[in-house]
Design an enzyme around this catalytic site. Structure first.
Site, PDB file in Angstrom:
ATOM      1  N   HIS A  47       0.860  -1.192   0.000  1.00 51.14           N
ATOM      2  CA  HIS A  47       0.000   0.000   0.000  1.00 51.14           C
ATOM      3  C   HIS A  47       0.893   1.237   0.000  1.00 51.14           C
ATOM      4  O   HIS A  47       2.089   1.142   0.278  1.00 51.14           O
ATOM      5  CB  HIS A  47      -0.896   0.005   1.243  1.00 51.14           C
ATOM      6  CG  HIS A  47      -0.090  -0.005   2.502  1.00 51.14           C
ATOM      7  ND1 HIS A  47       0.292  -1.166   3.120  1.00 51.14           N
ATOM      8  CD2 HIS A  47       0.468   1.001   3.219  1.00 51.14           C
ATOM      9  CE1 HIS A  47       1.043  -0.874   4.169  1.00 51.14           C
ATOM     10  NE2 HIS A  47       1.167   0.441   4.254  1.00 51.14           N
ATOM     11  N   HIS A  89       6.213   6.336  -1.548  1.00 52.24           N
ATOM     12  CA  HIS A  89       6.900   5.145  -2.044  1.00 52.24           C
ATOM     13  C   HIS A  89       6.147   3.907  -1.567  1.00 52.24           C
ATOM     14  O   HIS A  89       5.355   3.968  -0.622  1.00 52.24           O
ATOM     15  CB  HIS A  89       8.352   5.109  -1.551  1.00 52.24           C
ATOM     16  CG  HIS A  89       8.469   4.999  -0.072  1.00 52.24           C
ATOM     17  ND1 HIS A  89       8.329   6.086   0.771  1.00 52.24           N
ATOM     18  CD2 HIS A  89       8.661   3.921   0.740  1.00 52.24           C
ATOM     19  CE1 HIS A  89       8.458   5.689   2.027  1.00 52.24           C
ATOM     20  NE2 HIS A  89       8.650   4.377   2.036  1.00 52.24           N
TER      21      HIS A  89
END
Length: 195
Positions: free
Chosen positions: A47, A133
């Site tokens: 995620h 990220h």
């Protein structure tokens, strides 16, 4: 235990699609063949974290969800790109290998709205730059020329549509964290309680 006093380890995140999960699997295989050893992210746990809340009272999590709903209902649906491999290092050793995310100003604006929601809920937020990220893994052991090896890794560009933000609980176990979606705030439909 009284539910009022119960705390849960939580974070706020965006989901990714199956294409990105596939890239994660391929990247981990390549890194392992190169000699990297690490705690790899499970594809189903991948995620984009917008904010890690840590140990938070259940009542406060509900308040945060309501504040987020107030701020992001009506937010425009958008997409972010996943298109490179990078790393965070310390003492010339890689600590974390990640997939880079490019979401432009819209992703930054969404992150800002989340931070405002937290502040409205009286949650302390450190003012650090948001570096979006997707964590591939936390590295335990790296081969000798690890930087050169990471540079040769390239991934196919994937577009990930975003129409909701989620609050997850995270339970740490010996086999890795178990994530459970608690709340989803849909940009168009509002809050969904996931149990």
């Amino acid at each position: 235990m009284n539910n009022k006093n119960k705390h849960l380890r939580t974070f706020i995140a965006l989901d990714v699609n199956e294409s990105v999960q596939g890239i994660l699997r391929d990247t981990i295989l390549k890194l392992e063949r190169m000699g990297f050893k690490g705690n790899w992210t499970k594809p189903e746990n991948l995620h984009l974290t917008l904010h890690f809340l840590g140990d938070t009272p259940v009542t406060k999590i509900t308040e945060v969800a309501k504040r987020m709903e107030e701020r992001i209902v009506g937010f425009p649906t958008f997409a972010f790109n996943v298109d490179k491999i990078g790393y965070f290092k310390s003492n010339n050793h890689p600590r974390v290998i990640w997939m880079g995310v490019e979401g432009g100003n819209t992703l930054k604006q969404l992150h800002n709205e989340i931070i405002k929601s937290l502040k409205l809920s009286n949650i302390q937020v450190t003012e650090e730059e948001f570096t979006p990220h997707l964590t591939v893994g936390r590295i335990k052991k790296a081969p000798e020329f690890w930087e050169k090896l990471i540079k040769v890794l390239d991934i196919e560009r994937v577009i990930v549509p975003v129409s909701a933000v989620h609050i997850y609980s995270s339970t740490l176990t010996r086999t890795g964290p178990i994530y459970k979606k608690m709340y989803s705030i849909d940009f168009e439909g509002g809050m969904i309680i996931n149990g």
